[in-house]
Motif scaffolding. Structure first.
Motif, PDB file in Angstrom:
ATOM      1  N   ALA A 255       0.813  -1.229   0.000  1.00  0.00           N
ATOM      2  CA  ALA A 255       0.000   0.000   0.000  1.00  0.00           C
ATOM      3  C   ALA A 255       0.841   1.271   0.000  1.00  0.00           C
ATOM      4  CB  ALA A 255      -0.930  -0.018   1.215  1.00  0.00           C
ATOM      5  N   ALA A 256       2.147   1.161  -0.250  1.00  0.00           N
ATOM      6  CA  ALA A 256       3.036   2.322  -0.052  1.00  0.00           C
ATOM      7  C   ALA A 256       2.650   3.527  -0.907  1.00  0.00           C
ATOM      8  CB  ALA A 256       4.485   1.914  -0.337  1.00  0.00           C
ATOM      9  N   ALA A 257       2.248   3.312  -2.145  1.00  0.00           N
ATOM     10  CA  ALA A 257       1.908   4.459  -3.007  1.00  0.00           C
ATOM     11  C   ALA A 257       0.681   5.184  -2.461  1.00  0.00           C
ATOM     12  CB  ALA A 257       1.666   3.995  -4.436  1.00  0.00           C
ATOM     13  N   ALA A 258      -0.313   4.422  -2.032  1.00  0.00           N
ATOM     14  CA  ALA A 258      -1.510   5.042  -1.450  1.00  0.00           C
ATOM     15  C   ALA A 258      -1.131   5.808  -0.182  1.00  0.00           C
ATOM     16  CB  ALA A 258      -2.550   3.962  -1.132  1.00  0.00           C
ATOM     17  N   ASN A 259      -0.217   5.244   0.584  1.00  0.00           N
ATOM     18  CA  ASN A 259       0.154   5.893   1.849  1.00  0.00           C
ATOM     19  C   ASN A 259       0.956   7.178   1.642  1.00  0.00           C
ATOM     20  OD1 ASN A 259      -1.198   4.028   3.370  1.00  0.00           O
ATOM     21  ND2 ASN A 259       0.584   2.698   3.659  1.00  0.00           N
ATOM     22  N   ARG A 260       1.627   7.309   0.509  1.00  0.00           N
ATOM     23  CA  ARG A 260       2.277   8.590   0.194  1.00  0.00           C
ATOM     24  C   ARG A 260       1.205   9.670   0.019  1.00  0.00           C
ATOM     25  NH1 ARG A 260       4.815   8.608  -4.971  1.00  0.00           N
ATOM     26  NH2 ARG A 260       4.550   6.372  -5.301  1.00  0.00           N
ATOM     27  N   ALA A 261       0.077   9.266  -0.581  1.00  0.00           N
ATOM     28  CA  ALA A 261      -0.988  10.221  -0.879  1.00  0.00           C
ATOM     29  C   ALA A 261      -1.797  10.549   0.381  1.00  0.00           C
ATOM     30  CB  ALA A 261      -1.883   9.648  -1.966  1.00  0.00           C
ATOM     31  N   TYR A 262      -2.125   9.525   1.147  1.00  0.00           N
ATOM     32  CA  TYR A 262      -2.957   9.706   2.347  1.00  0.00           C
ATOM     33  C   TYR A 262      -2.288   9.013   3.527  1.00  0.00           C
ATOM     34  CZ  TYR A 262      -6.484  11.502  -0.842  1.00  0.00           C
ATOM     35  OH  TYR A 262      -7.139  12.260  -1.778  1.00  0.00           O
ATOM     36  N   PRO A 263      -1.246   9.655   4.110  1.00  0.00           N
ATOM     37  CA  PRO A 263      -0.480   9.007   5.177  1.00  0.00           C
ATOM     38  C   PRO A 263      -1.308   8.720   6.436  1.00  0.00           C
ATOM     39  CG  PRO A 263       0.371  11.234   4.690  1.00  0.00           C
ATOM     40  CD  PRO A 263      -0.669  10.935   3.678  1.00  0.00           C
ATOM     41  N   ALA A 264      -2.464   9.398   6.571  1.00  0.00           N
ATOM     42  CA  ALA A 264      -3.274   9.189   7.777  1.00  0.00           C
ATOM     43  C   ALA A 264      -3.753   7.741   7.903  1.00  0.00           C
ATOM     44  CB  ALA A 264      -4.479  10.122   7.744  1.00  0.00           C
ATOM     45  N   PHE A 265      -3.809   7.014   6.778  1.00  0.00           N
ATOM     46  CA  PHE A 265      -4.323   5.632   6.826  1.00  0.00           C
ATOM     47  C   PHE A 265      -3.206   4.586   6.821  1.00  0.00           C
ATOM     48  CE2 PHE A 265      -7.466   8.232   4.426  1.00  0.00           C
ATOM     49  CZ  PHE A 265      -8.429   8.297   5.421  1.00  0.00           C
ATOM     50  N   SER A 266      -1.954   5.043   6.948  1.00  0.00           N
ATOM     51  CA  SER A 266      -0.838   4.092   6.895  1.00  0.00           C
ATOM     52  C   SER A 266      -0.716   3.312   8.200  1.00  0.00           C
ATOM     53  CB  SER A 266       0.472   4.846   6.620  1.00  0.00           C
ATOM     54  OG  SER A 266       1.557   3.934   6.709  1.00  0.00           O
ATOM     55  N   GLY A 267      -0.444   2.030   8.041  1.00  0.00           N
ATOM     56  CA  GLY A 267      -0.170   1.187   9.207  1.00  0.00           C
ATOM     57  C   GLY A 267       1.311   0.902   9.339  1.00  0.00           C
ATOM     58  N   GLY A 268       2.139   1.669   8.619  1.00  0.00           N
ATOM     59  CA  GLY A 268       3.588   1.516   8.732  1.00  0.00           C
ATOM     60  C   GLY A 268       4.131   0.379   7.885  1.00  0.00           C
ATOM     61  N   GLY A 269       5.442   0.231   7.974  1.00  0.00           N
ATOM     62  CA  GLY A 269       6.095  -0.804   7.173  1.00  0.00           C
ATOM     63  C   GLY A 269       7.324  -1.332   7.871  1.00  0.00           C
ATOM     64  N   SER A 270       8.291  -1.787   7.067  1.00  0.00           N
ATOM     65  CA  SER A 270       9.529  -2.338   7.596  1.00  0.00           C
ATOM     66  C   SER A 270      10.675  -1.600   6.912  1.00  0.00           C
ATOM     67  CB  SER A 270       9.594  -3.836   7.281  1.00  0.00           C
ATOM     68  OG  SER A 270       9.515  -4.015   5.873  1.00  0.00           O
ATOM     69  N   SER A 271      11.913  -1.920   7.294  1.00  0.00           N
ATOM     70  CA  SER A 271      13.012  -1.186   6.666  1.00  0.00           C
ATOM     71  C   SER A 271      13.073  -1.492   5.165  1.00  0.00           C
ATOM     72  CB  SER A 271      14.336  -1.523   7.349  1.00  0.00           C
ATOM     73  OG  SER A 271      14.518  -2.917   7.303  1.00  0.00           O
ATOM     74  N   LYS A 272      12.769  -2.724   4.798  1.00  0.00           N
ATOM     75  CA  LYS A 272      12.799  -3.069   3.370  1.00  0.00           C
ATOM     76  C   LYS A 272      11.550  -2.583   2.622  1.00  0.00           C
ATOM     77  CE  LYS A 272      14.565  -6.938   0.976  1.00  0.00           C
ATOM     78  NZ  LYS A 272      14.583  -8.379   0.844  1.00  0.00           N
ATOM     79  N   HIS A 273      10.459  -2.514   3.337  1.00  0.00           N
ATOM     80  CA  HIS A 273       9.179  -2.118   2.711  1.00  0.00           C
ATOM     81  C   HIS A 273       8.519  -1.009   3.527  1.00  0.00           C
ATOM     82  CE1 HIS A 273       9.204  -5.467  -0.177  1.00  0.00           C
ATOM     83  NE2 HIS A 273       9.728  -6.177   0.804  1.00  0.00           N
ATOM     84  N   PRO A 274       9.026   0.236   3.398  1.00  0.00           N
ATOM     85  CA  PRO A 274       8.476   1.329   4.202  1.00  0.00           C
ATOM     86  C   PRO A 274       7.016   1.624   3.861  1.00  0.00           C
ATOM     87  CG  PRO A 274      10.491   1.997   3.022  1.00  0.00           C
ATOM     88  CD  PRO A 274      10.116   0.650   2.518  1.00  0.00           C
ATOM     89  N   GLU A 275       6.281   1.999   4.875  1.00  0.00           N
ATOM     90  CA  GLU A 275       4.854   2.390   4.733  1.00  0.00           C
ATOM     91  C   GLU A 275       4.092   1.381   3.863  1.00  0.00           C
ATOM     92  OE1 GLU A 275       3.929   4.751   6.642  1.00  0.00           O
ATOM     93  OE2 GLU A 275       5.958   5.395   7.134  1.00  0.00           O
ATOM     94  N   PHE A 276       4.285   0.114   4.199  1.00  0.00           N
ATOM     95  CA  PHE A 276       3.788  -0.979   3.348  1.00  0.00           C
ATOM     96  C   PHE A 276       2.302  -1.280   3.538  1.00  0.00           C
ATOM     97  CE2 PHE A 276       3.519  -5.661   2.462  1.00  0.00           C
ATOM     98  CZ  PHE A 276       3.975  -5.649   1.159  1.00  0.00           C
ATOM     99  N   THR A 277       1.763  -0.955   4.737  1.00  0.00           N
ATOM    100  CA  THR A 277       0.392  -1.434   5.045  1.00  0.00           C
ATOM    101  C   THR A 277      -0.583  -0.295   5.313  1.00  0.00           C
ATOM    102  OG1 THR A 277       0.766  -1.493   7.440  1.00  0.00           O
ATOM    103  CG2 THR A 277       1.367  -3.476   6.202  1.00  0.00           C
ATOM    104  N   PHE A 278      -1.858  -0.645   5.223  1.00  0.00           N
ATOM    105  CA  PHE A 278      -2.911   0.220   5.749  1.00  0.00           C
ATOM    106  C   PHE A 278      -3.076  -0.083   7.236  1.00  0.00           C
ATOM    107  CE2 PHE A 278      -4.352  -0.165   1.204  1.00  0.00           C
ATOM    108  CZ  PHE A 278      -4.201   1.167   0.871  1.00  0.00           C
ATOM    109  N   ASN A 279      -3.608   0.895   7.956  1.00  0.00           N
ATOM    110  CA  ASN A 279      -3.811   0.729   9.400  1.00  0.00           C
ATOM    111  C   ASN A 279      -5.144   0.025   9.666  1.00  0.00           C
ATOM    112  OD1 ASN A 279      -4.271   0.969  12.118  1.00  0.00           O
ATOM    113  ND2 ASN A 279      -3.612   3.107  12.258  1.00  0.00           N
ATOM    114  N   PRO A 280      -5.085  -1.229  10.131  1.00  0.00           N
ATOM    115  CA  PRO A 280      -6.337  -1.973  10.326  1.00  0.00           C
ATOM    116  C   PRO A 280      -7.058  -1.606  11.613  1.00  0.00           C
ATOM    117  CG  PRO A 280      -4.471  -3.329  10.967  1.00  0.00           C
ATOM    118  CD  PRO A 280      -3.893  -2.022  10.516  1.00  0.00           C
ATOM    119  N   GLY A 281      -6.443  -0.703  12.417  1.00  0.00           N
ATOM    120  CA  GLY A 281      -7.064  -0.351  13.699  1.00  0.00           C
ATOM    121  C   GLY A 281      -8.013   0.830  13.615  1.00  0.00           C
ATOM    122  N   LEU A 282      -8.032   1.508  12.470  1.00  0.00           N
ATOM    123  CA  LEU A 282      -8.856   2.720  12.352  1.00  0.00           C
ATOM    124  C   LEU A 282     -10.138   2.448  11.578  1.00  0.00           C
ATOM    125  CD1 LEU A 282      -6.148   5.320  11.197  1.00  0.00           C
ATOM    126  CD2 LEU A 282      -7.189   5.130  13.467  1.00  0.00           C
TER     127      LEU A 282
END
Ligand code: ACM
Length: 539
Positions: A255-282
Motif C-alpha cells: 500500500a506504499a503508493a496510497a500511503n504517500r498520498a494519504y499518510p493518515a491511513f498508513s499502518g507503517g512498514g519495515s526497513s525493506k518495505h516502508p509504509e507498506f500497510t494500511f492501518n487496520p485499527g482505524l
C-alpha cells in the motif's frame, strides 16, 4: 462416459496428425477434409440473429486488418460465404464451445452463445492467417477443417502489473487483442502496489496526484495512471473480445503508493518495505478503502474485485505498536497479527459482497473462512502446495498461477541477464507447456474446485514495451494451450511446430518475441540502467 470421450479425442487426434492443425490452442477435435475454402473480395458474412451482428462486424474488420480482404456483411446466407449461427444446442456442454466447418461450400461457425461464436471466429482467423496460400494475392485459399471445440478450463487469464512499470492504453489493447486471438478470457489488472497507484479515484484525488508518480526503478518517473474514462474504454474493448477485466486493489499490504498520498491511513512498514500497510485499527481506514472499492466496482462490470492480501508480513511489524490496533485486538479478541489480517480481509470483503461482487484474493486467504460461494483464491506460492490443497478442501474456487511455471517475470533460459530466477529454475516454454494437474496429486473432489490457470506479468524486470513482448511471446501460446486443450491432445513437438508458424505473425506485427531455438537472434532488450545510459540509449 469420460473414457468414451477420451477415446474419441485420441482417435480424432491421430487422424489430425496426418495434417497438423495450426491453431493455438489446439482444438480438442479437428479433422482435416480434402476441400478448400476461398476468401475473396466480396465474400459474404451472414448471421442468424441481430444480437450477433457485432461479431460479423468484428470478423469483417479483422479480415481487412490482417489479410487486407474486404468481406461484405449480408443478410442472407450464400454458398461459399461465411455464416455465423447461434444454435439452441451443441454436442459440447459449455457455452464457450463452437463448431467450425471450413470447406468448398463455405465456412460455418455455430455455437450456443456469442462467446462460443467468438472463439470459433478466432480459430477461423488463425486458419486464414496461418494457412493462406498465395499470400498477398487477391484470393486466399485455405485447407478444409471440421472442428468441434470447447475449453478445458473456464478461467484462462493474464495478470499485468502496471504499478512497477506503466505501459498505457495502446499496449494494453494490443495485449487484449492477442489474448482474444488465443482464447484467453480474463484480464487481471494489477493497478496498485508499492511504486505507484494507477487508477483514478475521484473521491480521493491525491491517490493519482501524488501516488501515480514513480516506478520500480525510478521514484521520480512522471505521473502515469488510467482515468476513469480510459478504464471504461479498456473495459469496453475487452468486453467486445469476451474478456472480463478484474482490477486488483492490493490491501492491507503493498500500500506504499496510497500511503504517500494519504499518510493518515498508513499502518507503517519495515526497513525493506516502508509504509507498506494500511492501518487496520482505524474505522476511517475501512471507510476510505470502501469508498475506493465502490468507485472501482462501478467501473468494472465483471463484478469481481481482487483485493490482494499477499505478503502482509513483509511490513506489518508496526501494527504491534499502534494503539488502535491493540484496541481492536482486545475488542475483537484477535490473538495475533494474522487474526488482525483476517479480520481486515473479512471487513473489506463485506463491502464487496454487499455490492454483489465476488472477492478474489491470493492464497494467503486460504487460511480464512470467507464465504466460499463468493470468494476465489489464486494459488501463487508454488513452494506452498498445502495452500492450494487447503483452498480446495475448503471449497474455494481456485485459479492456478504458481510462480513456477506461470510467472512471466522469470527468465526463459540461462542466457538471459535481467529477470527473475528461483534457484536455477527458469520458466521455459516447455516447462509451462508441460504443466500437468496430475503432478499436483489432487483428488477428483479437489480438482472439481479448480477454475483454471493464469499467468502473471509482474514488471519489476520489465521496464519497456520491447521487454514486455519478449517475456510474453511466445509463452502466451503455452499458457493458452494449457488452459484450453485436454492433456491427451497436447504434444510438445507439434506445439513447437505451430509456435514456429505463429512466429511469422509476430514478425508481421513488429513484435519483439523471444526466439527459443536461437535466443541470439533476439537479444534481450535493454535493462533500466542501459535505457537511462545516454551512450546505450542511442543504440
Ligand atoms: C504475489 O506474487 N505476491 C501474488
Amino acid at each position: 462416459m469420460k473414457f468414451l470421450y477420451f477415446s474419441i479425442y485420441m482417435l480424432i487426434g491421430m487422424a489430425a496428425l496426418a495434417q497438423p492443425c495450426p491453431i493455438i490452442p489446439q482444438p480438442n477435435s479437428a479433422k482435416a477434409i480434402t476441400e478448400e475454402f476461398t476468401l475473396t473480395e466480396g465474400t459474404v458474412i451472414s448471421y442468424n440473429g441481430v444480437e450477433i451482428q457485432p461479431l460479423a462486424n468484428f470478423l469483417q474488420a479483422d479480415l481487412l486488418k490482417s489479410v487486407g480482404q474486404t468481406a461484405i456483411i449480408g443478410k442472407l446466407r450464400v454458398s461459399g460465404g461465411i455464416h455465423l449461427e447461434l444454435v439452441k444446442k451443441l454436442r459440447a456442454q459449455t457455452g464457450e464451445a463452437y463448431v467450425l466447418t471450413v470447406g468448398r461450400k463455405g465456412t460455418t461457425i455455430s455455437a450456443t452463445s456469442s462467446h462460443g461464436l467468438f472463439n470459433g471466429i478466432n480459430s477461423f482467423l488463425q486458419l486464414i492467417r496461418l494457412g493462406q496460400k498465395n499470400a498477398g494475392k487477391k484470393t486466399i485459399r485455405i485447407a478444409g477443417w471440421e472442428i468441434n471445440d470447447e475449453p478445458r478450463f473456464e478461467w484462462r487469464g493474464i495478470l499485468l502489473d502496471e504499478s512497477r512499470h506503466f505501459f498505457g492504453m495502446s499496449t494494453v489493447k494490443e495485449l487484449l487483442d492477442w489474448m482474444a486471438f488465443y482464447k484467453l478470457n480474463k484480464f487481471h489488472w494489477h493497478l496498485t502496489d508499492e511504486p505507484a497507484w494507477r487508477i483514478e479515484i475521484k473521491s480521493y484525488p491525491k491517490l493519482t496526484q501524488v501516488g501515480s508518480t514513480g516506478s520500480f526503478d525510478d521514484p521520480l518517473a512522471p505521473a502515469n495512471y488510467y482515468t476513469q474514462e480510459q478504464i471504461k474504454e479498456i473495459v469496453a474493448y475487452a468486453g467486445a473480445r469476451f474478456i472480463d477485466v478484474i482490477p486488483e486493489i492490493d490491501m492491507p499490504g503493498h500500500a506504499a503508493a496510497a500511503n504517500r498520498a494519504y499518510p493518515a491511513f498508513s499502518g507503517g512498514g519495515s526497513s525493506k518495505h516502508p509504509e507498506f500497510t494500511f492501518n487496520p485499527g482505524l474505522d476511517t481506514t475501512y471507510r476510505y478503502l470502501s469508498s475506493i472499492l465502490r468507485e472501482a466496482d462501478a467501473l468494472f462490470p465483471s463484478n469481481m474485485v481482487h483485493i490482494g492480501g499477499d505478503e502482509v508480513s513483509f511490513g506489518n511489524e508496526k501494527w504491534n505498536s499502534i494503539l488502535e490496533v491493540k484496541k481492536l485486538m482486545n475488542s475483537q479478541r484477535l490473538r495475533d497479527l494474522i487474526a488482525v489480517e483476517h479480520y481486515f480481509s473479512a471487513r473489506m470483503a463485506d463491502t464487496l459482497y454487499k455490492l454483489n461482487n465476488k472477492v478474489l484474493l491470493w492464497d494467503e486467504a486460504a487460511d480464512t473462512n470467507l464465504p466460499r460461494d463468493k470468494t476465489q483464491i489464486f494459488w501463487w506460492r508454488h513452494d506452498h502446495p498445502e495452500q492450494l490443497k487447503k483452498a480446495l478442501d475448503k471449497g474455494f474456487a481456485t485459479v492456478l498461477c504458481p510462480r513456477l511455471p506461470f510467472y512471466f517475470d522469470f527468465k526463459q533460459d540461462s542466457t538471459q541477464r535481467y529477470g527473475r530466477t528461483w534457484g536455477k529454475a527458469f520458466v521455459s516454454l516447455d516447462k509451462l507447456y508441460g504443466f500437468n494437474l496430475n503432478d499436483l496429486q489432487l483428488s477428483e473432489k479437489q480438482q472439481s474446485h479448480i477454475l483454471g490457470v493464469q499467468a502473471g506479468i509482474w514488471t519489476e524486470f520489465i521496464p519497456s514495451k520491447a521487454k514486455l513482448q519478449y517475456m510474453l511471446f511466445p509463452r502466451i501460446t503455452a499458457l493458452a494451450e494449457t488452459g484450453w486443450t485436454q492433456d491427451a491432445r497436447k504434444d510438445l513437438q507439434n506445439f513447437y511446430n505451430r509456435v514456429a508458424m505463429h512466429s511469422r505473425l509476430y514478425r508481421e506485427a513488429g513484435i519483439y518475441y523471444y526466439e527459443r531455438q536461437n535466443p541470439k537472434l533476439t537479444p534481450e532488450p535493454l535493462t533500466p540502467e542501459q535505457i537511462t545510459d545516454p551512450a546505450r540509449a542511442q543504440q
